[in-house]
Design a protein around this motif. Structure first.
Motif, short mmCIF file in Angstrom:
data_model
loop_
_atom_site.label_atom_id
_atom_site.label_comp_id
_atom_site.label_asym_id
_atom_site.label_seq_id
_atom_site.Cartn_x
_atom_site.Cartn_y
_atom_site.Cartn_z
N TYR A 99 13.83 30.36 10.76
CA TYR A 99 12.60 29.73 11.29
C TYR A 99 12.47 29.98 12.78
O TYR A 99 11.37 30.28 13.29
CB TYR A 99 12.65 28.23 11.00
CG TYR A 99 11.49 27.46 11.59
CD1 TYR A 99 10.23 27.53 11.02
CD2 TYR A 99 11.66 26.68 12.73
CE1 TYR A 99 9.16 26.83 11.57
CE2 TYR A 99 10.60 25.97 13.28
CZ TYR A 99 9.36 26.05 12.70
OH TYR A 99 8.31 25.37 13.24
N ALA A 100 13.58 29.89 13.51
CA ALA A 100 13.54 30.13 14.95
C ALA A 100 13.15 31.56 15.26
O ALA A 100 12.30 31.83 16.13
CB ALA A 100 14.91 29.81 15.57
N PHE A 101 13.74 32.52 14.55
CA PHE A 101 13.41 33.93 14.79
C PHE A 101 11.98 34.26 14.38
O PHE A 101 11.36 35.16 14.95
CB PHE A 101 14.37 34.84 14.03
CG PHE A 101 15.71 35.00 14.69
CD1 PHE A 101 15.81 35.51 15.98
CD2 PHE A 101 16.87 34.64 14.03
CE1 PHE A 101 17.05 35.65 16.59
CE2 PHE A 101 18.11 34.78 14.63
CZ PHE A 101 18.20 35.29 15.92
N SER A 102 11.46 33.56 13.41
CA SER A 102 10.13 33.87 12.89
C SER A 102 9.01 33.20 13.68
O SER A 102 7.99 33.84 13.97
CB SER A 102 10.03 33.46 11.41
OG SER A 102 8.74 33.68 10.91
N GLY A 108 14.71 37.21 24.67
CA GLY A 108 15.72 38.01 23.98
C GLY A 108 15.75 37.83 22.48
O GLY A 108 16.74 38.20 21.83
N LYS A 109 14.67 37.28 21.89
CA LYS A 109 14.66 37.00 20.45
C LYS A 109 14.86 38.26 19.62
O LYS A 109 15.68 38.28 18.71
CB LYS A 109 13.33 36.32 20.07
CG LYS A 109 13.22 35.99 18.59
CD LYS A 109 11.95 35.24 18.27
CE LYS A 109 10.77 36.17 18.23
NZ LYS A 109 9.55 35.49 17.67
N ASN A 110 14.13 39.30 19.94
CA ASN A 110 14.23 40.54 19.15
C ASN A 110 15.60 41.19 19.28
O ASN A 110 16.14 41.72 18.30
CB ASN A 110 13.13 41.52 19.58
CG ASN A 110 11.74 41.02 19.24
OD1 ASN A 110 11.57 40.25 18.29
ND2 ASN A 110 10.75 41.43 20.02
N ILE A 114 18.26 41.79 16.23
CA ILE A 114 18.81 43.12 15.92
C ILE A 114 20.34 43.07 15.86
O ILE A 114 20.96 43.68 14.98
CB ILE A 114 18.34 44.15 16.96
CG1 ILE A 114 16.84 44.41 16.79
CG2 ILE A 114 19.11 45.46 16.83
CD1 ILE A 114 16.23 45.27 17.88
N ILE A 115 20.94 42.33 16.77
CA ILE A 115 22.41 42.17 16.75
C ILE A 115 22.85 41.48 15.47
O ILE A 115 23.84 41.86 14.84
CB ILE A 115 22.89 41.40 18.00
CG1 ILE A 115 22.61 42.22 19.27
CG2 ILE A 115 24.38 41.07 17.90
CD1 ILE A 115 22.88 41.47 20.56
#
Length: 280
Positions: A99-102, A108-110, A114-115
């Motif tokens: 939910y946080a990433f979306s 630095g979210k992306n 990716i990491i």
């Protein structure tokens, strides 16, 4: 006339396609059939050639011996606890992170995502030695905790659930915030119910993965009291004069919970995979 001919032709192809699908479905179920029927045979009948496709005996003593001569019930309970707790913990952590990433915006979210996803390319076998040292330093070797918590530290659930959260319109979240709902309440009351198919699919996939995680459970659980059903069943294979029917009974006991889980969650699993296909 032409339409009727085309319809007849399509019906013919549908029949052929259904026959092929049913054939391969039965073919895929044959190992399960052989496992269950062999568990009721005598040991000599399991390995005889030519084989008995239908059991000529019906011996339930194999199951009685598994539970009376081995702590199979304890192994089964350990497997259920490890798989269930690890799966529920993973769903909680993964749904919050997905939910946080979306939906949230932060610096630095992306790159962080990716990491996270890149970690899926590292085989778990490569991490066994360093992971074991960490678990050993935490005093969780020969405990169920040592089997549970390392399984929660994976990005698989985040990757799966983020796609479901991405499909939810941002307008729903904005409307909830305008009505005075907090971020956490928006997540619990509005967003989470909409991704139930994804959670159901994740539950089945990860429960099966943890249940079958033989290598890690073997490394961590050496004591008899903390062995899981997979590890305990494998120890039955180490006899010099193996009773194959006895071992088939143990393997059947290990397979039954997975069948039960899939039967109860197949609706969410199928819907989750279908929604994922539509998004792709």
């Amino acid at each position: 006339m032409f339409r009727r001919k085309n319809k007849r032709k399509r019906d013919k192809y549908d029949v052929i396609a259904n026959v092929i699908v049913i054939f391969f479905a039965l073919l895929s179920l044959f190992p399960l059939y052989w496992l269950i029927t062999s568990s009721f045979k005598n040991s000599a009948d399991v390995v005889k050639m030519p084989p008995d496709w239908f059991p000529t005996t019906f011996n339930i003593n194999n199951y009685i011996d598994v539970f009376s001569n081995q702590p199979a019930l304890k192994w089964a309970m350990n497997s259920v606890v490890v798989s269930l707790v690890a799966t529920i913990a993973l769903i909680i952590v993964s749904s919050l992170a997905a939910y946080a990433f979306s939906k949230l915006q932060f610096r630095g979210k992306n790159i962080i995502f990716i990491i996270f996803i890149s970690s899926l390319m590292v085989p778990k076998e490569v991490l066994i030695v360093p992971l074991y040292r960490i678990v050993d330093n935490l005093g969780m070797v020969n405990t169920l905790h040592g089997m549970i918590w390392p399984n929660v530290a994976t990005a698989f659930g985040v990757f799966l659930l983020k796609g479901f959260f991405d499909s939810i319109p941002d307008s729903l979240r904005e409307s909830a915030r305008m009505d005075g709902a907090s971020e956490f309440k928006t997540f619990i009351k509005i967003m989470l119910p909409l991704v139930k198919p994804g959670i159901g699919a994740l539950f089945i996939l990860y429960f099966v993965q943890v249940w079958n995680d033989y290598v890690w459970q073997l490394v961590i659980g050496q004591d008899e009291g903390v062995k899981t059903l997979m590890v305990g069943t494998a120890t039955l294979m180490q006899d010099l004069n193996p009773n194959f029917a006895y071992k088939m009974a143990g393997a059947t006991v290990a397979a039954i919970p997975l069948l039960v889980i899939f039967i109860f969650f197949q609706r969410y699993f199928t819907r989750g995979l279908t929604m994922g296909a539509e998004k792709g």
